[in-house]
Write an enzyme that holds these catalytic residues in place. Structure first.
Site, PDB file in Angstrom:
ATOM      1  N   HIS B 263      -1.440 109.148 -32.554  1.00  0.00           N
ATOM      2  CA  HIS B 263      -2.343 108.466 -31.806  1.00  0.00           C
ATOM      3  C   HIS B 263      -2.624 107.216 -32.879  1.00  0.00           C
ATOM      4  CE1 HIS B 263      -4.711 111.025 -35.065  1.00  0.00           C
ATOM      5  NE2 HIS B 263      -5.489 109.709 -35.160  1.00  0.00           N
ATOM      6  N   ASP B 299       0.984 116.010 -33.547  1.00  0.00           N
ATOM      7  CA  ASP B 299       0.676 114.583 -33.374  1.00  0.00           C
ATOM      8  C   ASP B 299       1.336 113.811 -34.589  1.00  0.00           C
ATOM      9  OD1 ASP B 299      -0.725 112.072 -33.331  1.00  0.00           O
ATOM     10  OD2 ASP B 299      -2.842 112.767 -33.111  1.00  0.00           O
ATOM     11  N   SER B 372      -5.883 109.456 -40.459  1.00  0.00           N
ATOM     12  CA  SER B 372      -5.092 110.043 -39.604  1.00  0.00           C
ATOM     13  C   SER B 372      -3.638 109.830 -40.135  1.00  0.00           C
ATOM     14  CB  SER B 372      -5.154 110.000 -38.118  1.00  0.00           C
ATOM     15  OG  SER B 372      -6.181 110.601 -37.641  1.00  0.00           O
TER      16      SER B 372
END
Lengths: 110, 456
Positions: B263, B299, B372
């Site tokens: 992402h 992810d 992230s």
């Protein structure tokens, strides 16, 4: 590290304190308080946060906004400012006579 | 009313000194702190930064909030009036030593000592302790993940080495960004405040100027400190990844290879800019070699760099996980490029396994938006445990929980990294797109599927 933490905890607890500010003529107006650090014991010097002095500034909060301001003298606050500092006794205090015979005198009302 | 305690079963049992009258000597500000605060939080309205209120009323007006922001970087020097036994007071006059600016490295353990709720029930709350690390620093503006509460403004933050050295004072115990609680406490380094006090006292009456001699000394200089440990080398592997308008964190796993999240860098072949801050600030272009499909629970994205990141010690991946072990997240969350990566500390709170294979790690480190892809390390061994994928949000209430977060175990990625390193084959990464259904269930935070029951 465990011993280091123990020493750090003792050192921190010996210099930690709480500072409260109120108005001499209007104690019912409430009090403002924050934490502080005892820098020196004799003479007693304490460093604490400045936010609790906001209501007492003669010139209002604008006094804090000046970019060049590094310090303001104590008389920047009104004469009715009353300050109190409270801390836990050090080992020396506990063995000394300062609090002898006055147990419970300091118990604050919650 | 919410703070009214029930009758305590057991008080901490410490006799307190009587509150002693004091006088205000000075209000002090650290211009460098204010400048860095302006740079990092200056667009406070745009970023919707909010800080713990110092006023009794949390629902104050906008003017109140503006006043509190102005006061946030101000501290006060008080003189306590001597008590009846002052002449007999023993021990050294100076109560504490002060750490020089820059003496404490990022990631170093810290101890915060303050009184939550200020003067409310000091017999219970006075000198409440909280542990954490130095998460980030911008000049004298420091951040720690030691958890503090309103009322602890002005409380001391101390180093573990040497024990009890005063590093900073709490400026704002809590802060929120875009309505999300950022689990960091804002500090002002103590040394510049003491210096300012020393200089300011010299400009007051002689009786007050003499007090400067009783201000605590700074302990050494950054270059000659006996206790200064180098910043952990593993922290240098954290990088900032910018892909178009999106940015996040990543970790360099080879001089030209960075792991991050899908992402953050979702489209294969798209160009990304990778920045790192240690040992020097550099920016290197790269492209997304691989990103897992949207349907994959993992992810993950892999970025190939056009130039090597020199001088960074590449992290060694771990081979096993121990629940409860100390861990650190190093990531650019919250501040992005403005302030280097932040280190947050905690423990490995859970290792979720499917068929005896770790597929998800949970930690108690504070993890924020922008973290992230950042690495999860064991500070003890320096080994890489995984990459951060997300923190937690309750979609019902909208609340975000930075201290519950999820990471992808490096043990899942290491075989693919090794295969790519040896052959240039991305096949190992492509297998991440075919995770088994139980793994998908875990990452959807669903309960494991029970085997179908017979209706017979």
């Amino acid at each position: 590290m465990g011993r280091q933490w123990g020493l750090a905890m003792r050192a921190a607890e010996q210099v930690g304190c709480v500072v409260s500010a109120s108005r001499a003529k209007q104690p019912e107006a409430g009090s403002w308080s924050c934490s502080g650090v005892i820098l020196s014991r004799n003479p007693g010097l304490v460093l604490c946060h400045g936010g609790i002095f906001l209501p007492f500034l003669r010139a209002g909060s604008e006094a804090l906004a000046a970019a060049e301001a590094v310090f303001l003298p104590g008389d920047s606050c009104g004469d009715d400012l009353r300050l109190h500092v409270q801390w836990a006794p050090t080992a020396a205090d506990s063995n000394g006579r300062a609090d002898e015979g006055r147990p419970g005198l300091c118990t604050p009302q919650c | 009313a919410g703070l009214e305690p029930s009758p305590p079963a057991r008080l901490r049992g410490r006799p307190l000194q009587c509150p002693r009258p004091a006088e205000l000597l000075l209000l002090l500000s650290c211009p460098a702190f204010r400048a860095h605060f302006e740079r990092l939080f200056g667009d406070a309205e745009g970023e919707q930064w909010r800080f713990a209120s110092v006023a009794p009323d949390d629902e104050g007006s906008e003017d109140d909030e503006e006043d509190q922001l102005r006061a946030l970087g101000w501290f006060a020097l008080l003189r306590v009036q001597p008590g009846p036994g002052a002449a007999a007071e023993r021990g050294p006059a100076v109560a504490v030593a002060v750490a020089s600016p820059g003496a404490v490295p990022k990631g170093a353990p810290l101890l915060a000592c303050g009184s939550p709720f200020g003067a409310f029930c000091p017999d219970i709350f006075l000198n409440t302790l909280s542990r954490g690390v130095l998460s980030n620093a911008a000049g004298p503006l420091l951040l720690t993940d030691a958890r503090c509460l309103p009322g602890s403004e002005g409380g001391g933050v101390f180093a573990a080495r040497p024990a009890g050295t005063l590093v900073a004072l709490v400026a704002a115990p809590l802060c929120w960004k875009a309505r999300e609680w950022v689990g960091l406490t804002l500090l002002c380094a103590a040394a510049p405040l003491i210096r300012a006090a020393r200089a300011a006292l010299g400009r007051l009456r002689p009786s007050e100027a003499a007090l400067a001699a009783f201000l605590p000394p700074e302990l050494g200089t950054p270059r000659a400190l006996p206790f200064r440990s180098p910043e952990p080398s593993w922290a240098a592997a954290a990088v900032l990844v910018e892909c178009g308008a999106v940015w996040g964190s990543g970790v360099a796993v080879a001089p030209r290879l960075v792991l991050t999240c899908r992402h953050v860098a979702p489209r294969e072949a798209s160009r990304v800019l990778v920045r790192c801050d240690a040992p020097k600030t550099v920016a290197v272009w790269g492209r997304v070699l691989f990103a897992t499909q949207e349907t994959s629970p993992y992810d993950v994205a892999v970025v190939s760099l056009e130039e090597a990141l020199d001088g960074i010690a590449m992290p060694v991946p771990t081979e096993r996980f121990s629940e409860g072990e100390a861990v650190s997240v190093v990531a650019y969350g919250v501040f992005g490029q403005a302030c280097g990566p932040s280190v947050t500390s905690g423990i490995l709170s859970a290792v979720v396994q499917v068929d005896d294979t770790p597929v998800m790690l949970q930690t108690t480190c504070a993890v924020h938006g922008g973290s992230s892809g950042g690495p999860l390390f064991s500070p003890r061994s320096g080994r890489l445990l995984g990459i951060v994928a997300s923190n937690t949000r309750d979609n019902t209430t909208g609340a975000t929980y930075p201290h519950l977060n999820f990471s992808i175990p490096i043990t899942l990625l290491q075989p693919a990294l090794q295969r790519y390193g040896e052959t240039g084959d991305l096949g190992g990464f492509r297998e991440l797109d075919h995770a088994a259904e139980p793994v998908r269930v875990v990452w959807r935070l669903q309960r494991p599927l029970e085997p179908p029951r017979s209706k017979l």
